[in-house]
Design a protein around this motif. Structure first.
Motif, short mmCIF file in Angstrom:
data_model
loop_
_atom_site.label_atom_id
_atom_site.label_comp_id
_atom_site.label_asym_id
_atom_site.label_seq_id
_atom_site.Cartn_x
_atom_site.Cartn_y
_atom_site.Cartn_z
N GLY A 19 13.74 -8.99 14.75
CA GLY A 19 13.60 -8.99 13.03
C GLY A 19 14.02 -10.22 12.25
O GLY A 19 13.97 -10.16 11.20
N THR A 20 14.79 -11.24 13.10
CA THR A 20 15.14 -12.40 12.31
C THR A 20 13.93 -13.23 12.10
O THR A 20 13.01 -13.45 12.62
N LEU A 21 14.23 -13.60 10.87
CA LEU A 21 12.93 -14.58 10.15
C LEU A 21 13.51 -16.00 10.12
O LEU A 21 14.85 -16.29 10.08
N TRP A 22 12.41 -16.89 10.51
CA TRP A 22 13.02 -18.49 10.48
C TRP A 22 11.97 -18.90 9.74
O TRP A 22 10.75 -18.75 9.75
N VAL A 23 12.44 -19.86 8.61
CA VAL A 23 11.55 -20.66 7.55
C VAL A 23 11.93 -21.90 7.60
O VAL A 23 12.97 -22.24 7.38
N THR A 24 10.85 -22.72 7.45
CA THR A 24 11.19 -24.17 7.34
C THR A 24 11.26 -24.47 5.68
O THR A 24 10.81 -23.74 4.82
N GLU A 25 12.30 -25.12 5.43
CA GLU A 25 12.63 -25.61 3.98
C GLU A 25 12.56 -27.02 4.10
O GLU A 25 13.41 -28.02 4.17
N ILE A 34 17.31 -15.84 8.77
CA ILE A 34 17.68 -14.74 7.84
C ILE A 34 17.72 -13.65 9.02
O ILE A 34 16.76 -13.04 9.41
N ALA A 35 18.90 -13.01 9.12
CA ALA A 35 19.07 -12.10 9.89
C ALA A 35 18.77 -10.64 9.19
O ALA A 35 18.35 -10.41 8.03
N PRO A 36 18.10 -9.77 10.17
CA PRO A 36 17.82 -8.37 9.61
C PRO A 36 18.67 -7.61 8.48
O PRO A 36 18.21 -7.09 7.54
N SER A 37 19.97 -8.30 8.46
CA SER A 37 20.90 -7.66 7.37
C SER A 37 20.66 -8.41 6.19
O SER A 37 21.32 -8.27 4.97
N GLY A 38 19.81 -9.60 6.20
CA GLY A 38 19.58 -10.37 4.96
C GLY A 38 20.51 -11.70 4.83
O GLY A 38 20.37 -12.28 3.97
N LYS A 39 21.50 -11.80 5.62
CA LYS A 39 22.25 -12.90 5.80
C LYS A 39 21.39 -14.15 5.86
O LYS A 39 20.79 -14.07 7.07
N VAL A 40 21.63 -15.46 5.19
CA VAL A 40 20.99 -16.32 5.44
C VAL A 40 22.16 -17.59 6.06
O VAL A 40 22.77 -17.90 5.63
N THR A 41 21.21 -18.28 6.99
CA THR A 41 21.95 -19.16 7.65
C THR A 41 21.22 -20.49 7.75
O THR A 41 20.09 -20.38 8.36
N GLN A 42 21.83 -21.58 7.06
CA GLN A 42 21.13 -22.87 6.91
C GLN A 42 21.32 -23.72 8.25
O GLN A 42 22.62 -23.89 8.77
N GLY A 78 17.93 -24.08 19.25
CA GLY A 78 18.25 -23.13 20.42
C GLY A 78 19.10 -21.87 20.09
O GLY A 78 19.59 -21.80 18.70
N PRO A 79 19.16 -20.72 20.92
CA PRO A 79 19.72 -19.64 20.20
C PRO A 79 21.25 -19.81 19.80
O PRO A 79 21.86 -19.21 18.96
N SER A 80 22.03 -20.89 20.12
CA SER A 80 23.26 -21.11 20.15
C SER A 80 23.56 -21.91 18.74
O SER A 80 24.70 -22.25 18.33
N GLY A 81 22.18 -22.32 18.16
CA GLY A 81 22.25 -23.13 16.93
C GLY A 81 22.39 -24.55 17.20
O GLY A 81 22.34 -25.59 16.43
N LYS A 82 22.18 -25.12 18.60
CA LYS A 82 22.08 -26.25 19.07
C LYS A 82 20.70 -26.79 19.02
O LYS A 82 19.78 -26.27 19.26
N PHE A 83 20.68 -28.12 18.64
CA PHE A 83 19.22 -29.15 18.61
C PHE A 83 18.92 -29.86 19.63
O PHE A 83 19.96 -30.49 19.88
N THR A 84 17.96 -29.78 20.15
CA THR A 84 17.24 -30.77 21.23
C THR A 84 16.01 -31.47 20.39
O THR A 84 15.39 -30.64 19.95
N TRP A 85 15.99 -32.78 20.34
CA TRP A 85 15.00 -33.40 19.47
C TRP A 85 14.74 -34.53 19.72
O TRP A 85 15.39 -35.42 20.73
#
Length: 310
Positions: A19-25, A34-42, A78-85
Motif C-alpha cells: 500500500g505504499t505510494l511512490w511519487v516522482t517530484e 507515502i506510507a499507508p498511514s499517510g506519513k510522507v518521507t522525502q 532500496g528498501p533501506s533508503g539507500k540509492f544505487t545510481w
C-alpha cells in the motif's frame, strides 16, 4: 487527500503491494514515499554536481526496490533508503557497480523486462539505445538503433508476447515521426507508424493480449501483429497515464478528469469520463482498494483518492 510540498510537481506514481505510494517530484529532485498511514518521507536524489536529476519514470523491482529515471541518471532506491545510481554528468560514472564512462545517456522510460531486469531507453551520439540495469551487475546494452526518437516517462511496457513495447515520437529524419515500437530480448526491433501528430504517450499491456496507449486525442489499441484501433476521447486535452484496473478495464487521466475504457465484450472501446473535484492537472493514477484510485495532481501538488460513481 495528501499534500506534498507546494513546488513538488508530482508526476509518475506507483503503489507497492503493502500500500505504499511512490511519487516522482521533479521540481524537488526527489521521490516521495507515502506510507499507508499517510506519513510522507522525502528521498532526495543523489547528485554528482551535474544536472538537476528531475525524476520522471518509476518501476518496482522484484527485489523490492524502486527504479527511476531522472535527467541523465538512472538508479534504484532500496528498501533501506539507500540509492544505487549511474549518471553522465561531466563524464562521471556515478556510484553504481559496473558503471562506465559511457553512462546511461539521458534515460527516459523504463520497465521490468522479460528477464526480470530493468530495461530502459537512452541516447548515445545521435542514436537510440536500449539497455538493462541490474543493481548487482550494473548496466548492459541490449541494442543500438540507427535512429533517434523520444519515448517519454511511462512509454514502455512488457507485452503479452514477451517483448518490450514502447511509444515513439519526434523521430529524427523519419518520414513518419510517430509510432509504436517493439524490441525482443535478442535485440530485434520493429516499428509500426501512427497517424501524423498522434504524439503517443503512456503504454500498458491490456487483459486482451494487446497493448493500449494514450495519445493526443484518443486511446489507441495495438495487437501484437500490429493491428491498430483508435478510440476518441472527445473534448480531451491530452490523455496521459493509463493503467489496468481491477475490473479488467483500462483507466486513464486527462486534464482534471479520470477516464475508463472497456477492453472486452459488446462495450469494448466505450469511454466514460468523470471530473474530479479539486483536480487541475492529473498526471498519474494507480488502483487502490475497493475499486478506488490514487491520483497525482501536478498543479495542486496533491494526491487525491477517487472512487468512481456507482
Amino acid at each position: 487527500m495528501i499534500l506534498l510540498p507546494g513546488n513538488a510537481s508530482p508526476g509518475d506514481m506507483i503503489r507497492s503491494d503493502d500500500g505504499t505510494l511512490w511519487v516522482t517530484e521533479s521540481a524537488l529532485a526527489a521521490i516521495a514515499e507515502i506510507a499507508p498511514s499517510g506519513k510522507v518521507t522525502q528521498h532526495p536524489l543523489p547528485r554528482d554536481g551535474g544536472l538537476l536529476p528531475a525524476p520522471a519514470d518509476l518501476q518496482e523491482s522484484p527485489d523490492g526496490g524502486i527504479w527511476y529515471t531522472a535527467g541523465d541518471q538512472i538508479g534504484r532506491l532500496g528498501p533501506s533508503g539507500k540509492f544505487t545510481w549511474w549518471s553522465d554528468s561531466y563524464g562521471a560514472p556515478g556510484n553504481g557497480p559496473g558503471a562506465s564512462a559511457d553512462g546511461p545517456g539521458f534515460p527516459d522510460a523504463l520497465t521490468l523486462g522479460p528477464d526480470d531486469t530493468i530495461w530502459f531507453d537512452h541516447s548515445d551520439r545521435g542514436s537510440k539505445v536500449f539497455s538493462r540495469a541490474d543493481a548487482k551487475r550494473g548496466l548492459d546494452r541490449i541494442t543500438r538503433l540507427k535512429t533517434q526518437f523520444d519515448v517519454g516517462a511511462g512509454g514502455m511496457a512488457l507485452g503479452p508476447d514477451g517483448a518490450v513495447w514502447f511509444s515513439q515520437k519526434n523521430e529524427y529524419g523519419a518520414k513518419q515521426h510517430e509510432g509504436i515500437g517493439r524490441l525482443t530480448a535478442e535485440g530485434d526491433y520493429k516499428k509500426w507508424p501512427l497517424p501524423k501528430n498522434s504524439a503517443p504517450n503512456d503504454i500498458v499491456a491490456g487483459p486482451d493480449e494487446a497493448l493500449w496507449f494514450t495519445d493526443r486525442r484518443s486511446i489507441g489499441r495495438m495487437d501484437t501483429d500490429g493491428g491498430l484501433t483508435h478510440f476518441p476521447v472527445h473534448g480531451s486535452k491530452y490523455p496521459s497515464d493509463i493503467v489496468l484496473g481491477p475490473d479488467k478495464a483500462l483507466w486513464f487521466t486527462t486534464d482534471h478528469r479520470v477516464g475508463r475504457i472497456a477492453t472486452q465484450g459488446k462495450l469494448k472501446g466505450k469511454v466514460i469520463l468523470w471530473p474530479v473535484r479539486g483536480a487541475k492537472n492529473l498526471t498519474a493514477l494507480v488502483p487502490a482498494t475497493e475499486g478506488s484510485f490514487w491520483l497525482a495532481d501536478r498543479d495542486t501538488a496533491t494526491l487525491l483518492r477517487f472512487t468512481p460513481p456507482g
